[in-house]
Design an enzyme around this catalytic site. Structure first.
Site, PDB file in Angstrom:
ATOM      1  N   ASP A 228      37.655  42.952  28.723  1.00 19.94           N
ATOM      2  CA  ASP A 228      36.983  42.864  30.025  1.00 19.94           C
ATOM      3  C   ASP A 228      35.539  43.299  29.810  1.00 19.94           C
ATOM      4  O   ASP A 228      35.134  43.592  28.681  1.00 19.94           O
ATOM      5  CB  ASP A 228      37.689  43.743  31.067  1.00 19.94           C
ATOM      6  CG  ASP A 228      37.547  43.203  32.494  1.00 19.94           C
ATOM      7  OD1 ASP A 228      36.466  42.704  32.835  1.00 19.94           O
ATOM      8  OD2 ASP A 228      38.522  43.273  33.262  1.00 19.94           O
ATOM      9  N   GLY A 254      33.209  42.391  26.776  1.00 23.13           N
ATOM     10  CA  GLY A 254      32.467  41.144  26.735  1.00 23.13           C
ATOM     11  C   GLY A 254      32.692  40.347  28.000  1.00 23.13           C
ATOM     12  O   GLY A 254      33.353  40.816  28.940  1.00 23.13           O
ATOM     13  N   PHE A 256      34.217  36.818  29.606  1.00 25.15           N
ATOM     14  CA  PHE A 256      35.084  35.677  29.304  1.00 25.15           C
ATOM     15  C   PHE A 256      34.417  34.346  29.614  1.00 25.15           C
ATOM     16  O   PHE A 256      34.935  33.298  29.268  1.00 25.15           O
ATOM     17  CB  PHE A 256      36.437  35.779  29.989  1.00 25.15           C
ATOM     18  CG  PHE A 256      36.409  36.130  31.469  1.00 25.15           C
ATOM     19  CD1 PHE A 256      35.654  35.411  32.374  1.00 25.15           C
ATOM     20  CD2 PHE A 256      37.189  37.179  31.953  1.00 25.15           C
ATOM     21  CE1 PHE A 256      35.645  35.706  33.725  1.00 25.15           C
ATOM     22  CE2 PHE A 256      37.197  37.485  33.315  1.00 25.15           C
ATOM     23  CZ  PHE A 256      36.426  36.755  34.195  1.00 25.15           C
ATOM     24  N   HIS A 274      41.763  32.471  40.098  1.00 27.55           N
ATOM     25  CA  HIS A 274      41.518  32.187  41.520  1.00 27.55           C
ATOM     26  C   HIS A 274      40.154  32.695  42.002  1.00 27.55           C
ATOM     27  O   HIS A 274      39.706  32.336  43.084  1.00 27.55           O
ATOM     28  CB  HIS A 274      42.651  32.739  42.390  1.00 27.55           C
ATOM     29  CG  HIS A 274      42.586  34.219  42.643  1.00 27.55           C
ATOM     30  ND1 HIS A 274      43.195  34.816  43.729  1.00 27.55           N
ATOM     31  CD2 HIS A 274      42.005  35.241  41.954  1.00 27.55           C
ATOM     32  CE1 HIS A 274      42.995  36.111  43.707  1.00 27.55           C
ATOM     33  NE2 HIS A 274      42.276  36.392  42.640  1.00 27.55           N
TER      34      HIS A 274
END
Length: 368
Positions: A228, A254, A256, A274
């Site tokens: 994360d 980091g 994503f 979502h």
């Protein structure tokens, strides 16, 4: 035995009960004049604020100790006795409290979930839903419907997650609510899926590692990577240590949207896709597809924990959460068909969707 330890009822039973509840609600609305039914629906926002104020005051925690009337609680809670009685009476009218013949109030099952000290508590979620900033967001729903853009951006001049860095009170409410939501679904959803044979599980956007810890406890031979933002995973150590899985985990920071750790044969994301529109979601999924490794004779697995909307509208809470995504972010809740299409475009094949007794489903896909 705590609610988290109790064996969950079968999914079919929960679905049948939901259909009965929806049918009864529909019957009620059809049995009264349309204007009365609509008025009851329109005052739902008032109920939200009743619950919010009750949560702020800690009414449920106080009543849990012993039945009480408003006059008994007013001094303790710093409230006006008459106004507090009217609030508690409104709570009773919504099934959160029950008023006894002697004028005292006790908690119902729903009221128990408003306590701060019980497993599965929804108090922190109520404090987020009813927060003044969220009240303002929903007041701008018309703007979002007309433009397709987040009302939060309009109100604050920046994306929601950027704004959280400037508003400590809202950030605390949000983080606490997300923890409460995880407690509602983590164990139930993850116990619905068999992680046997997993070698390296990469939890993408995994926060402090609650999902990863649950998986690693169920599969002692597996190792894990928690990924994360650096500022997020910096606080993961205590949770992973308390879960007894820290020795089997590495923690990496980091974005994503740029890349994810490679070499995992199982990649997991809970309530991540979502949050994003299709273009950004594709970027995340393609980054995983680039990084994922096969496990022997089986292709790499991607596990998404998300609400999956029915193809036609029902009473499912996901339809309302879909509007929340519209107001706050640029994301959306999706149907099975929409997930299948999105995954295929990213190089995955949707294998199955496993419903659970929580609103969250387990979406299993394989790398093509």
């Amino acid at each position: 035995m705590s609610p988290q330890q109790k064996k969950a009822p079968p999914v079919r039973l929960i679905r049948a009960i939901d259909r009965v509840r929806a049918g009864l609600a529909s019957l009620h609305r059809s049995s009264v004049p349309g204007n009365v039914a609509l008025l009851e629906l329109a005052t739902g926002a008032w109920t939200t604020q009743v619950l919010y104020v009750a949560a702020k005051l800690g009414i449920a925690d106080r009543i849990a100790k012993a039945p009480a009337c408003a006059a008994d609680l007013a001094t303790q809670l710093g409230a006006d006795p008459d106004a507090l009685h009217r609030l508690m009476r409104a709570m009773a009218s919504r099934g959160v409290l029950r008023e006894r013949r002697d004028g005292t109030f006790v908690l119902t099952a729903a009221g128990e979930a408003l306590r701060s000290d019980v497993p599965g508590s929804m108090r922190d979620m109520v404090l987020f839903i009813g927060h003044p900033a969220r009240w303002a967001d929903w007041g701008e729903l018309l703007y979002s419907v007309q433009t397709g853009l987040p009302a939060s951006d309009k109100l604050r001049g920046m994306p929601f997650f950027e704004y959280l860095e400037t508003d400590a009170d809202l950030a605390e409410a949000f983080n606490n609510a997300m923890t409460a939501a995880s407690g509602l679904s983590n164990e139930v959803a993850l116990n619905s899926y068999d992680f046997t044979g997993a070698r390296l599980v990469v939890d993408v956007g995994g926060g402090h590692g609650a999902v990863l810890a649950t998986i690693l406890r169920s599969e002692p031979a597996a190792r894990g990577v928690l990924f994360d933002l650096p500022t997020v995973v910096a606080g993961a150590g205590p949770l992973l240590s308390a879960a007894g899985v820290a020795q089997r985990c590495t923690v990496e920071g980091g974005s994503f949207l740029e890349s994810v750790p490679d070499g995992g044969d199982v990649y997991v994301m809970k309530n991540i896709i979502h949050d994003w529109n299709d273009d950004d979601a594709l970027t995340i999924l393609r980054n995983i597809r680039t990084a994922i490794a096969d496990a022997g004779d089986r292709p790499g697995r991607l596990i998404l924990l998300e609400m999956v909307l029915p193809e036609r509208a029902t009473s499912f809470i996901g339809h309302m959460l879909d509007l929340e995504m519209l107001l706050m972010l640029r994301g959306k809740e999706r149907t099975r068909a929409q997930y299948a299409d999105l995954l295929a475009r990213a190089g995955f094949r949707l294998n199955r969707v496993i419903p659970t007794v929580s609103p969250v489903s387990v979406i299993e896909a394989f790398a093509d």
